[in-house]
Structure formats: C-alpha cells, structure tokens
Design a protein around this motif. Structure first.
Motif, PDB file in Angstrom:
ATOM      1  N   ASP A   1       0.809  -1.219   0.000  1.00 39.75           N
ATOM      2  CA  ASP A   1       0.000   0.000   0.000  1.00 39.75           C
ATOM      3  C   ASP A   1       0.841   1.267   0.000  1.00 39.75           C
ATOM      4  O   ASP A   1       0.296   2.370   0.077  1.00 39.75           O
ATOM      5  N   VAL A   2       2.151   1.121  -0.094  1.00 33.17           N
ATOM      6  CA  VAL A   2       3.041   2.275  -0.016  1.00 33.17           C
ATOM      7  C   VAL A   2       3.449   2.714  -1.423  1.00 33.17           C
ATOM      8  O   VAL A   2       3.985   1.923  -2.200  1.00 33.17           O
ATOM      9  N   THR A   3       3.200   3.982  -1.756  1.00 35.84           N
ATOM     10  CA  THR A   3       3.635   4.533  -3.032  1.00 35.84           C
ATOM     11  C   THR A   3       5.085   4.977  -2.900  1.00 35.84           C
ATOM     12  O   THR A   3       5.399   5.893  -2.132  1.00 35.84           O
ATOM     13  N   VAL A   4       5.966   4.332  -3.643  1.00 36.70           N
ATOM     14  CA  VAL A   4       7.401   4.608  -3.576  1.00 36.70           C
ATOM     15  C   VAL A   4       7.821   5.562  -4.685  1.00 36.70           C
ATOM     16  O   VAL A   4       8.735   6.367  -4.517  1.00 36.70           O
TER      17      VAL A   4
ATOM     18  N   HIS B   1      22.875  -4.397 -14.763  1.00 36.79           N
ATOM     19  CA  HIS B   1      22.383  -3.077 -15.155  1.00 36.79           C
ATOM     20  C   HIS B   1      23.488  -2.151 -15.662  1.00 36.79           C
ATOM     21  O   HIS B   1      23.710  -1.052 -15.161  1.00 36.79           O
ATOM     22  N   THR B   2      24.203  -2.614 -16.689  1.00 32.65           N
ATOM     23  CA  THR B   2      25.110  -1.795 -17.487  1.00 32.65           C
ATOM     24  C   THR B   2      26.051  -0.951 -16.641  1.00 32.65           C
ATOM     25  O   THR B   2      26.031   0.286 -16.688  1.00 32.65           O
ATOM     26  N   GLY B   3      26.857  -1.613 -15.854  1.00 31.85           N
ATOM     27  CA  GLY B   3      27.914  -0.923 -15.131  1.00 31.85           C
ATOM     28  C   GLY B   3      27.475  -0.176 -13.901  1.00 31.85           C
ATOM     29  O   GLY B   3      28.292   0.535 -13.299  1.00 31.85           O
ATOM     30  N   SER B   4      26.240  -0.309 -13.481  1.00 28.69           N
ATOM     31  CA  SER B   4      25.779   0.409 -12.291  1.00 28.69           C
ATOM     32  C   SER B   4      26.531  -0.064 -11.062  1.00 28.69           C
ATOM     33  O   SER B   4      26.725  -1.257 -10.857  1.00 28.69           O
ATOM     34  N   ARG B   5      26.949   0.892 -10.245  1.00 31.18           N
ATOM     35  CA  ARG B   5      27.694   0.549  -9.027  1.00 31.18           C
ATOM     36  C   ARG B   5      26.973   1.003  -7.766  1.00 31.18           C
ATOM     37  O   ARG B   5      27.353   0.612  -6.667  1.00 31.18           O
ATOM     38  N   ILE B   6      25.989   1.843  -7.905  1.00 30.18           N
ATOM     39  CA  ILE B   6      25.254   2.336  -6.738  1.00 30.18           C
ATOM     40  C   ILE B   6      23.892   1.677  -6.706  1.00 30.18           C
ATOM     41  O   ILE B   6      23.040   1.918  -7.581  1.00 30.18           O
ATOM     42  N   PHE B   7      23.684   0.810  -5.720  1.00 32.76           N
ATOM     43  CA  PHE B   7      22.413   0.121  -5.539  1.00 32.76           C
ATOM     44  C   PHE B   7      21.825   0.512  -4.184  1.00 32.76           C
ATOM     45  O   PHE B   7      22.546   0.916  -3.270  1.00 32.76           O
ATOM     46  N   TYR B   8      20.507   0.359  -4.088  1.00 31.39           N
ATOM     47  CA  TYR B   8      19.810   0.700  -2.858  1.00 31.39           C
ATOM     48  C   TYR B   8      18.919  -0.458  -2.426  1.00 31.39           C
ATOM     49  O   TYR B   8      18.303  -1.128  -3.258  1.00 31.39           O
ATOM     50  N   ASP B   9      18.868  -0.639  -1.107  1.00 37.93           N
ATOM     51  CA  ASP B   9      17.854  -1.511  -0.515  1.00 37.93           C
ATOM     52  C   ASP B   9      16.641  -0.653  -0.172  1.00 37.93           C
ATOM     53  O   ASP B   9      16.781   0.525   0.191  1.00 37.93           O
ATOM     54  N   LEU B  10      15.467  -1.239  -0.286  1.00 39.05           N
ATOM     55  CA  LEU B  10      14.231  -0.557   0.082  1.00 39.05           C
ATOM     56  C   LEU B  10      13.785  -1.078   1.435  1.00 39.05           C
ATOM     57  O   LEU B  10      13.628  -2.283   1.626  1.00 39.05           O
ATOM     58  N   GLU B  11      13.577  -0.173   2.388  1.00 43.92           N
ATOM     59  CA  GLU B  11      13.229  -0.584   3.743  1.00 43.92           C
ATOM     60  C   GLU B  11      12.027   0.199   4.243  1.00 43.92           C
ATOM     61  O   GLU B  11      12.019   1.435   4.203  1.00 43.92           O
ATOM     62  N   PHE B  12      10.994  -0.508   4.680  1.00 44.66           N
ATOM     63  CA  PHE B  12       9.853   0.143   5.328  1.00 44.66           C
ATOM     64  C   PHE B  12       9.063  -0.913   6.088  1.00 44.66           C
ATOM     65  O   PHE B  12       9.032  -2.087   5.713  1.00 44.66           O
ATOM     66  N   ASP B  13       8.436  -0.472   7.168  1.00 45.76           N
ATOM     67  CA  ASP B  13       7.620  -1.357   8.016  1.00 45.76           C
ATOM     68  C   ASP B  13       8.383  -2.615   8.433  1.00 45.76           C
ATOM     69  O   ASP B  13       7.810  -3.699   8.552  1.00 45.76           O
ATOM     70  N   GLY B  14       9.692  -2.481   8.614  1.00 43.39           N
ATOM     71  CA  GLY B  14      10.487  -3.617   9.067  1.00 43.39           C
ATOM     72  C   GLY B  14      10.888  -4.577   7.964  1.00 43.39           C
ATOM     73  O   GLY B  14      11.613  -5.540   8.226  1.00 43.39           O
TER      74      GLY B  14
ATOM     75  N   LEU C   1       9.410  -3.498  -6.568  1.00 46.03           N
ATOM     76  CA  LEU C   1       8.040  -3.020  -6.417  1.00 46.03           C
ATOM     77  C   LEU C   1       7.076  -3.943  -7.140  1.00 46.03           C
ATOM     78  O   LEU C   1       7.371  -4.438  -8.232  1.00 46.03           O
ATOM     79  N   ASP C   2       5.897  -4.151  -6.550  1.00 44.22           N
ATOM     80  CA  ASP C   2       5.006  -5.176  -7.097  1.00 44.22           C
ATOM     81  C   ASP C   2       3.784  -4.633  -7.827  1.00 44.22           C
ATOM     82  O   ASP C   2       3.035  -5.425  -8.410  1.00 44.22           O
ATOM     83  N   HIS C   3       3.550  -3.312  -7.818  1.00 49.22           N
ATOM     84  CA  HIS C   3       2.439  -2.745  -8.581  1.00 49.22           C
ATOM     85  C   HIS C   3       2.906  -1.479  -9.281  1.00 49.22           C
ATOM     86  O   HIS C   3       3.477  -0.580  -8.652  1.00 49.22           O
ATOM     87  N   TRP C   4       2.626  -1.435 -10.588  1.00 45.87           N
ATOM     88  CA  TRP C   4       3.009  -0.269 -11.390  1.00 45.87           C
ATOM     89  C   TRP C   4       1.804   0.208 -12.193  1.00 45.87           C
ATOM     90  O   TRP C   4       1.018  -0.593 -12.689  1.00 45.87           O
ATOM     91  N   TYR C   5       1.714   1.526 -12.350  1.00 43.36           N
ATOM     92  CA  TYR C   5       0.579   2.117 -13.062  1.00 43.36           C
ATOM     93  C   TYR C   5       1.085   3.171 -14.044  1.00 43.36           C
ATOM     94  O   TYR C   5       1.949   3.991 -13.698  1.00 43.36           O
ATOM     95  N   GLU C   6       0.552   3.121 -15.258  1.00 47.02           N
ATOM     96  CA  GLU C   6       0.690   4.211 -16.216  1.00 47.02           C
ATOM     97  C   GLU C   6      -0.670   4.893 -16.283  1.00 47.02           C
ATOM     98  O   GLU C   6      -1.653   4.260 -16.672  1.00 47.02           O
ATOM     99  N   GLU C   7      -0.713   6.158 -15.909  1.00 46.76           N
ATOM    100  CA  GLU C   7      -1.990   6.838 -15.699  1.00 46.76           C
ATOM    101  C   GLU C   7      -2.799   6.013 -14.685  1.00 46.76           C
ATOM    102  O   GLU C   7      -2.310   5.742 -13.611  1.00 46.76           O
ATOM    103  N   GLU C   8      -4.009   5.537 -15.046  1.00 48.21           N
ATOM    104  CA  GLU C   8      -4.811   4.761 -14.090  1.00 48.21           C
ATOM    105  C   GLU C   8      -4.837   3.269 -14.403  1.00 48.21           C
ATOM    106  O   GLU C   8      -5.590   2.514 -13.801  1.00 48.21           O
ATOM    107  N   GLU C   9      -4.014   2.837 -15.353  1.00 44.87           N
ATOM    108  CA  GLU C   9      -4.004   1.425 -15.755  1.00 44.87           C
ATOM    109  C   GLU C   9      -2.792   0.714 -15.175  1.00 44.87           C
ATOM    110  O   GLU C   9      -1.655   1.181 -15.336  1.00 44.87           O
TER     111      GLU C   9
END
Length: 269
Positions: free
Chosen positions: A32-35, A77-90, A121-129
C-alpha cells in the motif's frame, strides 16, 4: 527546435544505453506504499535487453525509504555501481533500486519490477491502468487480426490443429503467432500445466504440454483466457510456438524462426 509529435527523441549514452523521456504519469507501489510518483519518467533500454525499464527523477522517489545496499550485485544493469535496498515497516528488499553511471541519467533512480525479476516493487501504473512485467515500449506494436487463411499445425508429423478462421497476432520483433479456435485444435492430445506468463501487451497466459510428448518441448501451447482489450480477438484461442512446431499457411510450409524463446524450447528427455 521542438520535436514534432511523430518524431522520436531516443538518445544514446557512451555506456550503450538508449533513453527517451516519457510523458506518462507513472506510479510504483510496494503493497500500500507509493514509492514512486512521477510525471517525468524516462524509458531506458539496456544493451542486449529487448524491453525497456523506467528511471525516475530523484525528487519523484521516496528516497527516505532507500538505504545504501548492504550486498550490491556486480555485472548487473550496465555498469551500475550504486544500488539501494528498500526498507519500510520492518521489511527489507535488497537491491530494489539503482542508478546508472551515465551522465545523461544522473539524478535518476531505476527500480526492479517484482513480476519481472522476482524482487522490487510489485504494482506499477501508467496513468490509471496497472501494467505488468515491464513498461510498454512506445516503439512496439501489437495487432490481432481475424483472418480466413488456412493454418495447419503439426508436431512430429501429427496434425494437431487445422483451421480456416485464425486470428493472426503481429508483434514487433516476433514471428506472427496464429491463434486458433479451441474446436479446431485436438486439445485431447495435450494436458494443462501449472505454467503461466504475463505480458504487458496481452495479459496472463496459461499453457498446455503434449501428452507423453518427448517430441515436443513442455508448454508448447498457450492461451489468454482474459486478454487485454487491445487484443480481445485472441480470447480463449490457442497458439503454438512457431519455433518448435511445423506450421503450414495456405499450403506454404513456414520455416521455424529463431527467437529469444528458442533456447528454452527443447524437447523433454
């Protein structure tokens, strides 16, 4: 000079990335969290990857939920060196986001899509679809056209489908797929499987394998029971992988194409 609406603005980075601004409103959620809530997304194509992904201006991302990755991957991901973990609600999602090294994309963050990579992320929307697997490619076209061509499908010399009323699906970069009414397929020769796939252009497919079929790969037949509206004409029809069966159209035998699917289409031992 401003671009005309029909012109493309794809740009190339020294790292081999292609990117293009998009005017779509894109949102990404985890539960339910919009990231991500972006009106200025960028489509990015990585080398040798046929489908795009999105990157977003940092100010349109909940960066307060991102932490420097504890176990950043290499060679992704084509030479990417900076990655992030996503943390919320434990909860912690490792390597859910990253930045590209390209100067053109400085200040942008990209995210994994759960149904594409099994994480992110498990839900993606373009406009309302809601969209699935990966963003739709604006340079990709998918057309489903009813036809009266005579299509016959054989596996190991046995005719498994014969119709004069197929729907032909034309999709950029792939061979024409022939969607055949169920009553014109010898479905008793096949058994349903638990396999399913998702497509952002067509929907979710279910599959069948040839019964006792050492002459055919598993999951050789598929159908979209509830396709997206743009390809509604294929609803409930069955299609075969051209790469692994013999298809004759109006008396002409088609060559088996070589596609990204060819590697996984090997007969069972």
């Amino acid at each position: 000079m401003p671009l005309f609406p029909t012109e493309r603005s794809v740009r190339t980075t020294p790292e081999g990335l292609l990117w293009e601004p998009s005017e779509r409103w894109v949102r990404g959620r985890k539960g339910d969290v919009t990231v991500v809530d972006s009106r200025h997304p960028v489509l990015v194509w990585e080398p040798d990857v046929p489908v795009p992904l999105y990157a977003f201006p940092r100010e349109e991302v909940r960066t307060d939920l991102l932490r420097p990755a504890k176990n950043p991957p290499t060679g992704r991901h084509t030479g990417s060196r900076i990655f992030y973990d996503l943390e919320f609600d434990g909860d912690l999602l490792e390597n859910a986001a990253w930045t590209f090294p390209a100067d053109d994309l400085a200040g942008h963050i990209a995210f994994e899509w759960f149904r594409r990579a099994g994480r992110g992320l498990d839900h993606w929307y373009e406009e309302e679809e809601e969209i699935f697997i990966h963003p739709r490619d604006p340079h990709q076209r998918v057309d489903a056209l009813p036809s009266s061509r005579h299509v016959r499908v054989e596996i190991g010399g046995t005719v498994v489908a014969d119709t004069h009323r197929p729907v032909l699906l034309f999709e950029t970069g792939l061979p024409t797929r022939y969607y055949i009414p169920r009553e014109d397929v010898r479905l008793g020769l096949f058994e349903p499987t638990d396999h399913s796939t998702g497509c952002p252009y067509k929907g979710t497919a279910r599959y069948w394998s040839l019964r006792g079929g050492a002459v055919a790969p598993p999951n050789i037949v598929w159908s979209y029971p509830d396709p997206l509206p743009e390809v509604a004409a294929i609803k409930g029809r069955l299609a075969f992988f051209n790469e692994a069966v013999d298809i004759t159209v109006d008396g002409e035998s088609l060559e088996r194409p070589v596609t990204p699917f060819s590697r996984m289409l090997r007969p069972r031992a």
